[in-house]
Design a protein around this motif. Structure first.
Motif, PDB file in Angstrom:
ATOM      1  N   SER A  17       0.936  -1.125   0.082  1.00 54.81           N
ATOM      2  CA  SER A  17       0.035  -0.015  -0.018  1.00 54.81           C
ATOM      3  C   SER A  17       1.036   1.133  -0.055  1.00 54.81           C
ATOM      4  CB  SER A  17      -0.991  -0.045   1.128  1.00 54.81           C
ATOM      5  OG  SER A  17      -0.397   0.193   2.365  1.00 54.81           O
ATOM      6  N   LEU A  18       1.869   1.267   0.670  1.00 50.03           N
ATOM      7  CA  LEU A  18       2.811   2.263   0.736  1.00 50.03           C
ATOM      8  C   LEU A  18       3.503   2.523  -0.554  1.00 50.03           C
ATOM      9  CD1 LEU A  18       4.771   1.898   4.132  1.00 50.03           C
ATOM     10  CD2 LEU A  18       3.246   3.896   3.274  1.00 50.03           C
ATOM     11  N   ILE A  19       3.820   1.576  -1.382  1.00 52.51           N
ATOM     12  CA  ILE A  19       4.421   1.520  -2.614  1.00 52.51           C
ATOM     13  C   ILE A  19       3.481   2.083  -3.824  1.00 52.51           C
ATOM     14  CG2 ILE A  19       5.214   0.221  -4.824  1.00 52.51           C
ATOM     15  CD1 ILE A  19       6.643  -1.617  -2.614  1.00 52.51           C
ATOM     16  N   ASN A  20       2.300   1.831  -3.453  1.00 52.40           N
ATOM     17  CA  ASN A  20       1.208   2.421  -4.552  1.00 52.40           C
ATOM     18  C   ASN A  20       0.576   3.711  -4.132  1.00 52.40           C
ATOM     19  OD1 ASN A  20       1.230   0.137  -5.936  1.00 52.40           O
ATOM     20  ND2 ASN A  20      -0.273  -0.934  -4.539  1.00 52.40           N
ATOM     21  N   ASP A  21       1.166   4.384  -2.889  1.00 53.04           N
ATOM     22  CA  ASP A  21       0.764   5.579  -2.581  1.00 53.04           C
ATOM     23  C   ASP A  21       1.597   6.766  -3.195  1.00 53.04           C
ATOM     24  OD1 ASP A  21      -0.236   8.021  -1.232  1.00 53.04           O
ATOM     25  OD2 ASP A  21       0.261   7.128   0.710  1.00 53.04           O
ATOM     26  N   PRO A  22       1.144   7.502  -3.917  1.00 51.79           N
ATOM     27  CA  PRO A  22       1.862   8.520  -4.749  1.00 51.79           C
ATOM     28  C   PRO A  22       2.535   9.570  -3.641  1.00 51.79           C
ATOM     29  CG  PRO A  22      -0.353   8.787  -5.372  1.00 51.79           C
ATOM     30  CD  PRO A  22      -0.358   7.543  -4.451  1.00 51.79           C
ATOM     31  N   ASN A  23       1.890   9.780  -2.583  1.00 54.78           N
ATOM     32  CA  ASN A  23       2.207  10.659  -1.396  1.00 54.78           C
ATOM     33  C   ASN A  23       3.119  10.056  -0.737  1.00 54.78           C
ATOM     34  OD1 ASN A  23       0.519  12.591  -2.832  1.00 54.78           O
ATOM     35  ND2 ASN A  23      -1.456  11.782  -1.707  1.00 54.78           N
ATOM     36  N   TYR A  24       3.853   8.855  -0.823  1.00 55.22           N
ATOM     37  CA  TYR A  24       4.541   8.356   0.086  1.00 55.22           C
ATOM     38  C   TYR A  24       6.151   8.282  -0.549  1.00 55.22           C
ATOM     39  CZ  TYR A  24       6.889   5.387   3.457  1.00 55.22           C
ATOM     40  OH  TYR A  24       7.723   4.819   4.541  1.00 55.22           O
ATOM     41  N   PRO A  25       6.996   8.943   0.398  1.00 56.56           N
ATOM     42  CA  PRO A  25       7.014   9.514   1.500  1.00 56.56           C
ATOM     43  C   PRO A  25       6.638  10.933   1.239  1.00 56.56           C
ATOM     44  CG  PRO A  25       9.221   9.261   0.605  1.00 56.56           C
ATOM     45  CD  PRO A  25       8.232   8.369  -0.190  1.00 56.56           C
TER      46      PRO A  25
ATOM     47  N   ALA B 198       6.393  15.032   1.582  1.00 61.04           N
ATOM     48  CA  ALA B 198       7.649  16.114   1.725  1.00 61.04           C
ATOM     49  C   ALA B 198       8.190  16.246   3.126  1.00 61.04           C
ATOM     50  CB  ALA B 198       7.014  17.269   1.376  1.00 61.04           C
ATOM     51  N   GLY B 199       7.389  16.198   4.154  1.00 59.91           N
ATOM     52  CA  GLY B 199       8.260  16.360   5.464  1.00 59.91           C
ATOM     53  C   GLY B 199       9.093  15.273   5.753  1.00 59.91           C
ATOM     54  N   MET B 200       8.955  13.909   5.440  1.00 59.62           N
ATOM     55  CA  MET B 200       9.772  12.869   5.631  1.00 59.62           C
ATOM     56  C   MET B 200      10.955  13.054   5.001  1.00 59.62           C
ATOM     57  SD  MET B 200       6.923   9.634   5.839  1.00 59.62           S
ATOM     58  CE  MET B 200       8.202   8.346   6.303  1.00 59.62           C
ATOM     59  N   VAL B 201      10.685  13.439   3.573  1.00 59.67           N
ATOM     60  CA  VAL B 201      11.730  13.667   2.776  1.00 59.67           C
ATOM     61  C   VAL B 201      12.939  14.807   3.359  1.00 59.67           C
ATOM     62  CG1 VAL B 201      12.838  14.335   0.375  1.00 59.67           C
ATOM     63  CG2 VAL B 201      11.006  12.772   0.734  1.00 59.67           C
ATOM     64  N   HIS B 202      12.093  15.877   3.799  1.00 58.61           N
ATOM     65  CA  HIS B 202      13.121  16.949   4.304  1.00 58.61           C
ATOM     66  C   HIS B 202      13.713  16.522   5.685  1.00 58.61           C
ATOM     67  CE1 HIS B 202      13.867  21.031   5.074  1.00 58.61           C
ATOM     68  NE2 HIS B 202      13.680  20.983   6.381  1.00 58.61           N
ATOM     69  N   GLN B 203      13.121  15.944   6.568  1.00 62.70           N
ATOM     70  CA  GLN B 203      13.495  14.996   7.654  1.00 62.70           C
ATOM     71  C   GLN B 203      14.893  14.474   7.388  1.00 62.70           C
ATOM     72  OE1 GLN B 203      10.732  13.295   9.873  1.00 62.70           O
ATOM     73  NE2 GLN B 203      10.141  15.210  10.980  1.00 62.70           N
ATOM     74  N   LEU B 204      14.754  13.463   6.454  1.00 63.82           N
ATOM     75  CA  LEU B 204      15.893  12.443   5.908  1.00 63.82           C
ATOM     76  C   LEU B 204      17.058  13.412   5.392  1.00 63.82           C
ATOM     77  CD1 LEU B 204      16.707   9.520   5.418  1.00 63.82           C
ATOM     78  CD2 LEU B 204      15.480   9.786   3.134  1.00 63.82           C
TER      79      LEU B 204
END
Length: 89
Positions: free
Chosen positions: A60-68, A70-76
């Motif tokens: 389900s996460l792979i199919n979610d276009p909003n995952y990850p 923007a906040g998660m990418v910024h934190q990473l």
């Protein structure tokens, strides 16, 4: 740099070492037996190769276009920047 391992060195009370003994170089056969772990081994044998709930969540996460997000990418990105800059210092 060269290390001479066959040096004779005087030790305590004048004892002279003749280098390593042949028993130190012998390999110990890997024949250890742990009968107490038979229950653990049996339990591991009946476990599935994967957890269906974890697989479905990952799909389900792979199919979610909003995952990850923007906040998660910024934190990473911040985390990587801090760690890379501390390693280069």
């Amino acid at each position: 740099m060269e290390i001479n391992t066959s040096m004779k060195v005087s030790g305590v009370n004048g004892f002279t070492s003749s280098g390593r003994t042949s028993s130190a170089a012998k390999a110990v056969p890997d024949t250890a037996s742990f009968p107490g772990t038979a229950g653990v081994q049996a339990a591991l044998g009946i476990l599935p190769d994967s957890r269906p709930d974890a697989v479905s969540r990952a799909q389900s996460l792979i199919n979610d276009p909003n995952y990850p997000s923007a906040g998660m990418v910024h934190q990473l990105a911040n985390h990587l920047t801090r760690n890379l800059s501390s390693q280069n210092s």
